[in-house]
Design a protein around this motif. Structure first.
Motif, mmCIF file in Angstrom:
data_model
loop_
_atom_site.group_PDB
_atom_site.id
_atom_site.type_symbol
_atom_site.label_atom_id
_atom_site.label_comp_id
_atom_site.label_asym_id
_atom_site.label_seq_id
_atom_site.Cartn_x
_atom_site.Cartn_y
_atom_site.Cartn_z
ATOM 1 N N ILE A 10 58.501 -41.095 24.866
ATOM 2 C CA ILE A 10 57.268 -40.479 25.146
ATOM 3 C C ILE A 10 57.690 -39.551 26.133
ATOM 4 C CG2 ILE A 10 55.737 -42.681 24.860
ATOM 5 C CD1 ILE A 10 55.966 -43.026 28.156
ATOM 6 N N LYS A 11 56.657 -38.529 26.008
ATOM 7 C CA LYS A 11 56.643 -37.395 27.172
ATOM 8 C C LYS A 11 55.622 -37.526 28.443
ATOM 9 C CE LYS A 11 56.768 -32.094 27.147
ATOM 10 N NZ LYS A 11 57.770 -32.229 28.310
ATOM 11 N N LEU A 12 56.146 -37.687 29.422
ATOM 12 C CA LEU A 12 55.528 -37.835 30.516
ATOM 13 C C LEU A 12 55.615 -36.726 31.398
ATOM 14 C CD1 LEU A 12 53.380 -39.846 31.905
ATOM 15 C CD2 LEU A 12 55.318 -40.778 33.001
ATOM 16 N N GLY A 13 54.676 -35.847 31.583
ATOM 17 C CA GLY A 13 54.744 -34.711 32.309
ATOM 18 C C GLY A 13 55.717 -33.904 31.759
ATOM 19 N N ASP A 14 56.682 -33.156 32.570
ATOM 20 C CA ASP A 14 57.945 -32.487 32.236
ATOM 21 C C ASP A 14 59.136 -33.340 31.680
ATOM 22 O OD1 ASP A 14 56.479 -30.122 32.619
ATOM 23 O OD2 ASP A 14 57.095 -29.906 34.674
ATOM 24 N N SER A 15 58.926 -34.636 31.725
ATOM 25 C CA SER A 15 60.153 -35.376 31.299
ATOM 26 C C SER A 15 59.851 -36.252 30.290
ATOM 27 C CB SER A 15 60.349 -36.458 32.503
ATOM 28 O OG SER A 15 60.480 -36.016 33.928
ATOM 29 N N TYR A 16 61.137 -36.890 29.597
ATOM 30 C CA TYR A 16 60.983 -37.810 28.457
ATOM 31 C C TYR A 16 61.281 -39.125 28.981
ATOM 32 C CZ TYR A 16 60.555 -33.551 25.787
ATOM 33 O OH TYR A 16 60.129 -32.208 25.373
ATOM 34 N N ILE A 17 60.857 -40.052 28.475
ATOM 35 C CA ILE A 17 61.205 -41.563 28.639
ATOM 36 C C ILE A 17 61.362 -42.169 27.427
ATOM 37 C CG2 ILE A 17 60.448 -43.635 29.707
ATOM 38 C CD1 ILE A 17 58.577 -42.113 31.587
ATOM 39 N N LEU A 18 62.548 -42.967 27.438
ATOM 40 C CA LEU A 18 63.127 -43.547 26.037
ATOM 41 C C LEU A 18 63.072 -44.743 26.544
ATOM 42 C CD1 LEU A 18 64.268 -43.660 23.443
ATOM 43 C CD2 LEU A 18 66.329 -43.500 24.257
ATOM 44 N N LYS A 19 62.289 -45.818 25.997
ATOM 45 C CA LYS A 19 62.289 -47.198 26.190
ATOM 46 C C LYS A 19 62.880 -47.978 25.057
ATOM 47 C CE LYS A 19 59.031 -51.077 26.931
ATOM 48 N NZ LYS A 19 58.600 -51.877 25.829
ATOM 49 N N ILE A 20 63.907 -48.971 25.026
ATOM 50 C CA ILE A 20 64.167 -49.634 24.011
ATOM 51 C C ILE A 20 64.227 -51.035 24.161
ATOM 52 C CG2 ILE A 20 66.478 -50.067 22.565
ATOM 53 C CD1 ILE A 20 67.629 -47.354 23.567
ATOM 54 N N ASP A 21 63.275 -51.646 23.278
ATOM 55 C CA ASP A 21 63.460 -53.286 23.253
ATOM 56 C C ASP A 21 64.370 -53.918 22.394
ATOM 57 O OD1 ASP A 21 61.076 -53.136 24.835
ATOM 58 O OD2 ASP A 21 59.478 -53.289 22.997
ATOM 59 N N LYS A 22 65.044 -54.956 22.773
ATOM 60 C CA LYS A 22 66.080 -55.646 21.986
ATOM 61 C C LYS A 22 65.302 -56.941 21.226
ATOM 62 C CE LYS A 22 70.478 -58.330 22.506
ATOM 63 N NZ LYS A 22 71.500 -58.632 23.542
ATOM 64 N N VAL A 23 65.015 -57.010 19.991
ATOM 65 C CA VAL A 23 64.322 -58.095 19.463
ATOM 66 C C VAL A 23 65.080 -59.078 18.693
ATOM 67 C CG1 VAL A 23 62.131 -58.341 18.024
ATOM 68 C CG2 VAL A 23 62.380 -56.448 19.565
ATOM 69 N N ASP A 24 64.858 -60.381 18.729
ATOM 70 C CA ASP A 24 65.568 -61.201 17.932
ATOM 71 C C ASP A 24 64.895 -61.553 16.347
ATOM 72 O OD1 ASP A 24 63.386 -62.983 18.035
ATOM 73 O OD2 ASP A 24 64.544 -64.425 19.297
ATOM 74 N N LYS A 25 65.625 -62.016 15.801
ATOM 75 C CA LYS A 25 64.896 -62.425 14.446
ATOM 76 C C LYS A 25 63.513 -62.865 14.235
ATOM 77 C CE LYS A 25 69.325 -63.011 11.346
ATOM 78 N NZ LYS A 25 69.830 -63.692 10.323
ATOM 79 N N HIS A 26 63.277 -63.560 15.100
ATOM 80 C CA HIS A 26 61.907 -64.152 15.207
ATOM 81 C C HIS A 26 60.815 -63.307 15.932
ATOM 82 C CE1 HIS A 26 63.990 -67.506 13.952
ATOM 83 N NE2 HIS A 26 64.834 -67.778 15.053
ATOM 84 N N GLY A 27 60.987 -62.044 16.341
ATOM 85 C CA GLY A 27 60.077 -61.163 16.995
ATOM 86 C C GLY A 27 60.303 -61.073 18.566
ATOM 87 N N LYS A 28 60.881 -62.107 19.152
ATOM 88 C CA LYS A 28 61.063 -62.329 20.289
ATOM 89 C C LYS A 28 62.092 -61.236 21.137
ATOM 90 C CE LYS A 28 62.303 -65.526 24.155
ATOM 91 N NZ LYS A 28 62.996 -66.436 24.589
ATOM 92 N N VAL A 29 61.113 -60.412 22.182
ATOM 93 C CA VAL A 29 61.701 -59.509 23.019
ATOM 94 C C VAL A 29 62.940 -60.198 23.963
ATOM 95 C CG1 VAL A 29 61.591 -57.472 24.716
ATOM 96 C CG2 VAL A 29 59.947 -57.596 22.806
ATOM 97 N N LEU A 30 64.148 -59.780 23.697
ATOM 98 C CA LEU A 30 64.951 -60.441 24.675
ATOM 99 C C LEU A 30 65.215 -59.826 25.772
ATOM 100 C CD1 LEU A 30 67.602 -61.445 21.699
ATOM 101 C CD2 LEU A 30 65.993 -62.848 22.753
ATOM 102 N N TYR A 31 65.321 -58.238 25.781
ATOM 103 C CA TYR A 31 65.531 -57.560 26.549
ATOM 104 C C TYR A 31 64.909 -56.124 26.686
ATOM 105 C CZ TYR A 31 68.171 -54.992 30.411
ATOM 106 O OH TYR A 31 68.649 -54.576 31.497
ATOM 107 N N SER A 32 64.402 -55.535 27.709
ATOM 108 C CA SER A 32 64.065 -54.119 27.369
ATOM 109 C C SER A 32 64.368 -53.250 28.607
ATOM 110 C CB SER A 32 62.431 -54.238 27.393
ATOM 111 O OG SER A 32 61.755 -53.096 27.637
ATOM 112 N N ASP A 33 64.841 -52.149 28.307
ATOM 113 C CA ASP A 33 65.125 -51.212 29.349
ATOM 114 C C ASP A 33 64.639 -49.750 28.950
ATOM 115 O OD1 ASP A 33 66.376 -50.183 31.722
ATOM 116 O OD2 ASP A 33 68.037 -51.029 31.311
ATOM 117 N N LYS A 34 64.544 -48.908 29.903
ATOM 118 C CA LYS A 34 64.325 -47.449 29.655
ATOM 119 C C LYS A 34 65.063 -46.422 30.681
ATOM 120 C CE LYS A 34 60.841 -47.881 33.349
ATOM 121 N NZ LYS A 34 59.394 -47.736 33.638
#
Length: 105
Positions: free
Chosen positions: A71-95
């Motif tokens: 996403i673009k927020l003001g003059d910056s870009y933010i990248l968020k990545i979710d790590k998801v298992d086979k069952h759709g559960k988010v195991l970890y998230s960072d940006k």
């Protein structure tokens, strides 16, 4: 500022063994499709450089999925990545935050 490689090392770092990883298309709004695709390709390259992970061609063939959002927020870009298992559960998230698209690598 953290690099994309460092972000993925953290996201994937909780694995004690090699994983097959599917990288979902990069989501987000206010960002051109070319930039989202470029970030997706950077993530794929970083995945294969991290430990002994391999890329899966389909989500069903993967042990884990990475779900990036840019996403673009003001003059910056933010990248968020979710790590998801086979069952759709988010195991970890960072940006990470970058002042320019060229800082994403």
């Amino acid at each position: 500022m953290r690099s994309l490689f460092c972000l993925l090392a953290i996201v994937l770092g909780s694995n004690v063994y090699a994983s097959s990883v599917y990288v979902e298309p990069t989501g987000g709004s206010g960002i051109s499709s070319e930039n989202r695709e470029a970030v997706g390709e950077l993530i794929k390259v970083s995945v294969t450089q991290n430990n002994d992970n391999s890329l899966a061609n389909t989500p069903e063939a993967a042990e884990i999925r990475l779900a990036p959002t840019l996403i673009k927020l003001g003059d910056s870009y933010i990248l968020k990545i979710d790590k998801v298992d086979k069952h759709g559960k988010v195991l970890y998230s960072d940006k990470m935050k970058a002042s320019r698209m060229s800082d994403m690598d």
